[in-house]
Design a protein around this motif. Structure first.
Motif, PDB file in Angstrom:
ATOM      1  N   THR A  34    -179.660 -27.973  17.371  1.00 20.97           N
ATOM      2  CA  THR A  34    -178.928 -28.955  16.574  1.00 20.97           C
ATOM      3  C   THR A  34    -179.811 -30.177  16.338  1.00 20.97           C
ATOM      4  N   ASP A  50    -177.385 -19.484  10.745  1.00 19.27           N
ATOM      5  CA  ASP A  50    -177.318 -20.865  10.261  1.00 19.27           C
ATOM      6  C   ASP A  50    -175.874 -21.318  10.124  1.00 19.27           C
ATOM      7  N   ARG A  51    -175.627 -22.548  10.580  1.00 17.77           N
ATOM      8  CA  ARG A  51    -174.337 -23.205  10.378  1.00 17.77           C
ATOM      9  C   ARG A  51    -174.632 -24.641  10.016  1.00 17.77           C
ATOM     10  N   TYR A  52    -173.929 -25.203   9.058  1.00 17.66           N
ATOM     11  CA  TYR A  52    -174.143 -26.581   8.634  1.00 17.66           C
ATOM     12  C   TYR A  52    -172.818 -27.314   8.530  1.00 17.66           C
ATOM     13  N   ALA A  53    -172.796 -28.553   9.006  1.00 17.21           N
ATOM     14  CA  ALA A  53    -171.600 -29.387   8.909  1.00 17.21           C
ATOM     15  C   ALA A  53    -171.550 -30.137   7.591  1.00 17.21           C
ATOM     16  N   ASP A  54    -172.641 -30.128   6.851  1.00 21.63           N
ATOM     17  CA  ASP A  54    -172.714 -30.801   5.551  1.00 21.63           C
ATOM     18  C   ASP A  54    -172.284 -32.260   5.624  1.00 21.63           C
ATOM     19  N   LEU A 107    -168.323 -30.114  13.476  1.00 23.78           N
ATOM     20  CA  LEU A 107    -169.254 -29.630  14.494  1.00 23.78           C
ATOM     21  C   LEU A 107    -168.600 -28.814  15.613  1.00 23.78           C
TER      22      LEU A 107
END
Length: 104
Positions: free
Chosen positions: A43, A16-20, A26
């Motif tokens: 995405t 998991d990766r999130y740009a918040d 990104l």
């Protein structure tokens, strides 16, 4: 996945990766996913899909919400998308034509 006999951690790993909400983050997140040799990138936005395609030309990209992928250059056509991007097309009626149910 478990229903099909796949076990997380043994058969697949979700990174998991999130740009918040910070879209400027990104590209770095996608670069990291390329660096760790991800098999697929998922995405949620057209902006994310565009950034992911600029980051990699080989890893398949799944868009959870595509908007007009043909106009954005993400697909050749809705019926025969080609390329590395696939996903869920939102609001097909806005394009003013019928499709065979196959979306980019």
């Amino acid at each position: 996945m478990q229903e099909f006999g796949y076990v997380q951690g043994r058969d697949y790993i979700i990174e998991d990766r999130y740009a918040d909400g910070e879209l400027a983050r990104l590209p770095a997140l996608f670069q990291e996913l390329v660096r760790i040799k991800s098999d697929v990138i998922v995405t949620g936005t057209t902006v994310g899909i565009l950034d992911a395609t600029r980051t990699t030309g080989t890893i398949p990209i799944v868009g959870a919400s595509l908007t007009d992928p043909v106009s954005f250059g993400l697909a050749v056509s809705l019926a025969q998308p080609g390329g590395q991007v696939t996903g869920i097309l939102g609001n097909v009626r806005q394009f003013g034509r019928k499709t065979d149910g196959t979306c980019a």
